[in-house]
Design a protein around this motif. Structure first.
Motif, PDB file in Angstrom:
ATOM      1  N   VAL A  18      18.448  -7.364 -32.748  1.00  0.00           N
ATOM      2  CA  VAL A  18      17.013  -7.271 -32.994  1.00  0.00           C
ATOM      3  C   VAL A  18      16.706  -5.879 -33.526  1.00  0.00           C
ATOM      4  N   ARG A  19      16.191  -5.838 -34.745  1.00  0.00           N
ATOM      5  CA  ARG A  19      15.886  -4.577 -35.417  1.00  0.00           C
ATOM      6  C   ARG A  19      14.416  -4.243 -35.201  1.00  0.00           C
ATOM      7  N   VAL A  20      14.151  -3.037 -34.744  1.00  0.00           N
ATOM      8  CA  VAL A  20      12.808  -2.649 -34.321  1.00  0.00           C
ATOM      9  C   VAL A  20      12.311  -1.445 -35.109  1.00  0.00           C
ATOM     10  N   LEU A  21      11.066  -1.507 -35.527  1.00  0.00           N
ATOM     11  CA  LEU A  21      10.339  -0.360 -36.079  1.00  0.00           C
ATOM     12  C   LEU A  21       9.302   0.069 -35.052  1.00  0.00           C
ATOM     13  N   ILE A  22       9.307   1.351 -34.673  1.00  0.00           N
ATOM     14  CA  ILE A  22       8.324   1.892 -33.740  1.00  0.00           C
ATOM     15  C   ILE A  22       7.252   2.635 -34.528  1.00  0.00           C
ATOM     16  N   VAL A  23       5.980   2.282 -34.306  1.00  0.00           N
ATOM     17  CA  VAL A  23       4.871   2.956 -34.977  1.00  0.00           C
ATOM     18  C   VAL A  23       3.994   3.600 -33.906  1.00  0.00           C
ATOM     19  N   ASP A  24       4.085   4.910 -33.789  1.00  0.00           N
ATOM     20  CA  ASP A  24       3.323   5.659 -32.784  1.00  0.00           C
ATOM     21  C   ASP A  24       3.319   7.113 -33.224  1.00  0.00           C
ATOM     22  N   ASP A  25       2.203   7.805 -33.007  1.00  0.00           N
ATOM     23  CA  ASP A  25       2.105   9.184 -33.491  1.00  0.00           C
ATOM     24  C   ASP A  25       2.554  10.231 -32.472  1.00  0.00           C
ATOM     25  N   ARG A  63      13.175  -3.778 -43.047  1.00  0.00           N
ATOM     26  CA  ARG A  63      12.992  -5.187 -42.680  1.00  0.00           C
ATOM     27  C   ARG A  63      13.217  -5.437 -41.189  1.00  0.00           C
ATOM     28  N   PRO A  64      12.406  -4.812 -40.348  1.00  0.00           N
ATOM     29  CA  PRO A  64      12.581  -4.990 -38.897  1.00  0.00           C
ATOM     30  C   PRO A  64      12.228  -6.398 -38.453  1.00  0.00           C
ATOM     31  N   ASP A  65      12.838  -6.807 -37.347  1.00  0.00           N
ATOM     32  CA  ASP A  65      12.523  -8.107 -36.754  1.00  0.00           C
ATOM     33  C   ASP A  65      11.262  -8.037 -35.910  1.00  0.00           C
ATOM     34  N   VAL A  66      10.939  -6.842 -35.424  1.00  0.00           N
ATOM     35  CA  VAL A  66       9.738  -6.611 -34.627  1.00  0.00           C
ATOM     36  C   VAL A  66       9.187  -5.229 -34.965  1.00  0.00           C
ATOM     37  N   VAL A  67       7.871  -5.141 -35.090  1.00  0.00           N
ATOM     38  CA  VAL A  67       7.198  -3.851 -35.250  1.00  0.00           C
ATOM     39  C   VAL A  67       6.410  -3.581 -33.972  1.00  0.00           C
ATOM     40  N   LEU A  95       4.295  -6.395 -32.155  1.00  0.00           N
ATOM     41  CA  LEU A  95       4.081  -6.313 -30.715  1.00  0.00           C
ATOM     42  C   LEU A  95       3.240  -5.073 -30.471  1.00  0.00           C
ATOM     43  N   MET A  96       2.008  -5.251 -30.017  1.00  0.00           N
ATOM     44  CA  MET A  96       1.120  -4.119 -29.753  1.00  0.00           C
ATOM     45  C   MET A  96       1.487  -3.483 -28.420  1.00  0.00           C
ATOM     46  N   LEU A  97       1.701  -2.174 -28.433  1.00  0.00           N
ATOM     47  CA  LEU A  97       1.997  -1.412 -27.219  1.00  0.00           C
ATOM     48  C   LEU A  97       1.053  -0.230 -27.204  1.00  0.00           C
ATOM     49  N   THR A  98       0.058  -0.273 -26.321  1.00  0.00           N
ATOM     50  CA  THR A  98      -1.067   0.653 -26.414  1.00  0.00           C
ATOM     51  C   THR A  98      -1.590   1.030 -25.047  1.00  0.00           C
ATOM     52  N   MET A  99      -2.369   2.099 -25.008  1.00  0.00           N
ATOM     53  CA  MET A  99      -3.037   2.496 -23.766  1.00  0.00           C
ATOM     54  C   MET A  99      -4.272   1.640 -23.513  1.00  0.00           C
ATOM     55  N   ALA A 100      -4.807   1.010 -24.559  1.00  0.00           N
ATOM     56  CA  ALA A 100      -6.061   0.265 -24.444  1.00  0.00           C
ATOM     57  C   ALA A 100      -5.835  -1.056 -23.711  1.00  0.00           C
ATOM     58  N   ASP A 101      -6.548  -1.249 -22.598  1.00  0.00           N
ATOM     59  CA  ASP A 101      -6.418  -2.514 -21.868  1.00  0.00           C
ATOM     60  C   ASP A 101      -7.741  -3.251 -21.746  1.00  0.00           C
ATOM     61  N   ASP A 102      -8.711  -2.918 -22.611  1.00  0.00           N
ATOM     62  CA  ASP A 102     -10.009  -3.579 -22.568  1.00  0.00           C
ATOM     63  C   ASP A 102      -9.950  -4.892 -23.346  1.00  0.00           C
ATOM     64  N   ASP A 103     -10.882  -5.790 -23.019  1.00  0.00           N
ATOM     65  CA  ASP A 103     -10.903  -7.116 -23.637  1.00  0.00           C
ATOM     66  C   ASP A 103     -11.115  -7.054 -25.142  1.00  0.00           C
ATOM     67  N   GLY A 104     -11.934  -6.113 -25.590  1.00  0.00           N
ATOM     68  CA  GLY A 104     -12.210  -6.019 -27.019  1.00  0.00           C
ATOM     69  C   GLY A 104     -10.962  -5.713 -27.824  1.00  0.00           C
ATOM     70  N   SER A 105     -10.170  -4.750 -27.345  1.00  0.00           N
ATOM     71  CA  SER A 105      -8.939  -4.388 -28.058  1.00  0.00           C
ATOM     72  C   SER A 105      -7.942  -5.538 -28.030  1.00  0.00           C
ATOM     73  N   LEU A 106      -7.837  -6.216 -26.904  1.00  0.00           N
ATOM     74  CA  LEU A 106      -6.923  -7.348 -26.778  1.00  0.00           C
ATOM     75  C   LEU A 106      -7.282  -8.452 -27.759  1.00  0.00           C
ATOM     76  N   LEU A 107      -8.551  -8.833 -27.784  1.00  0.00           N
ATOM     77  CA  LEU A 107      -8.964  -9.912 -28.674  1.00  0.00           C
ATOM     78  C   LEU A 107      -8.827  -9.503 -30.131  1.00  0.00           C
ATOM     79  N   ALA A 108      -9.159  -8.260 -30.450  1.00  0.00           N
ATOM     80  CA  ALA A 108      -9.022  -7.788 -31.825  1.00  0.00           C
ATOM     81  C   ALA A 108      -7.571  -7.833 -32.273  1.00  0.00           C
ATOM     82  N   ALA A 109      -6.643  -7.465 -31.376  1.00  0.00           N
ATOM     83  CA  ALA A 109      -5.226  -7.501 -31.723  1.00  0.00           C
ATOM     84  C   ALA A 109      -4.765  -8.931 -31.987  1.00  0.00           C
ATOM     85  N   LEU A 110      -5.218  -9.866 -31.155  1.00  0.00           N
ATOM     86  CA  LEU A 110      -4.862 -11.268 -31.353  1.00  0.00           C
ATOM     87  C   LEU A 110      -5.378 -11.782 -32.695  1.00  0.00           C
TER      88      LEU A 110
END
Length: 230
Positions: A18-25, A63-67, A95-110
């Motif tokens: 599984v090839r992964v790209l990590i996007v985080d600052d 060409r990652p399998d997961v970002v 795959l979203m990996l974030t500090m935000a755990d509010d409903d708005g961010s979750l639904l927006a990501a979906l």
């Protein structure tokens, strides 16, 4: 970077790498995440990116399998990057990996097309399981957010901006809805019977609270939540 298939934990060649790209600052977070992921010989981090703008080239080159995507990036929202990937590079699910755990961010990501959503602080095994599941074409969500998804997608709260954007005041939610309808500050001021300067202040506060850099990005976030409908 050596791209030969890694060995599986039992010493033989891995069936699927599984090839992964990590996007985080945050460099330290990327370093720690890379180390955690690569404890599994069937997972390899093939690239890292610090900004949303760097994502398309990184995906094209590796060409990652997961970002694995953070929500808050310095140049744009991870939601924008996710939306573009879902449309242009569906072979690299997010795959979203974030500090935000509010409903708005979750639904927006979906709605942006993310195939998974975890809150930072998730354990190594939970993250690895999520990476494998998303790479295999499935969807996965952290145990702390999964129970809320059915309620959110049912639409019963879609138009309740106060719950979807809990950081905004009632007036700021009202202004955001009008922004999403395409009204400029002058028209919003007339609609709400307030000074145009007051509207500008509200818009500035909305940008800060939603961590967006432009009116267009604020409109995209609001419309993801169902605001702005005529």
């Amino acid at each position: 970077m050596d791209e030969q298939p890694a060995d599986s934990p039992d010493g033989g060649p891995a069936d699927t790498l599984v090839r992964v790209l990590i996007v985080d600052d945050h460099p330290l977070f990327r370093e720690g995440l890379r180390a955690a992921l690569e404890t599994d010989r069937g997972v390899r981090v093939v690239a890292e990116a610090q900004t949303a703008g760097a994502v398309p080239d990184a995906v094209a080159d590796h060409r990652p399998d997961v970002v694995i995507m953070d929500l808050n990036l310095p140049d744009a929202s991870g939601l924008d990057a996710t939306r573009r990937l879902a449309a242009q590079s569906p072979h690299s699910p997010v795959l979203m990996l974030t500090m935000a755990d509010d409903d708005g961010s979750l639904l927006a990501a979906l709605q942006a097309g993310a195939r998974g959503y975890l809150v930072k602080g998730a354990g190594r095994e939970e993250v690895l399981h999520a990476v494998r599941t998303v790479a295999a074409g499935g969807a996965v969500f952290g145990s702390d957010v999964a129970a809320r998804i059915t309620t959110l997608l049912a639409g019963s709260r879609l138009h309740d901006a106060g719950q979807l954007f809990p950081s905004l005041t009632a007036r700021e939610c009202e202004v955001l809805d009008l922004v999403a309808r395409g009204l400029d500050n002058r028209r919003i001021a007339r609609e709400l019977v307030v000074a145009e300067k007051t509207v500008r202040n509200h818009v500035t506060h909305i940008f800060e609270k939603l961590n967006v850099a432009s009116r267009a990005e604020a409109v995209a976030r609001a419309r993801d939540m169902g605001l702005g409908d005529s």
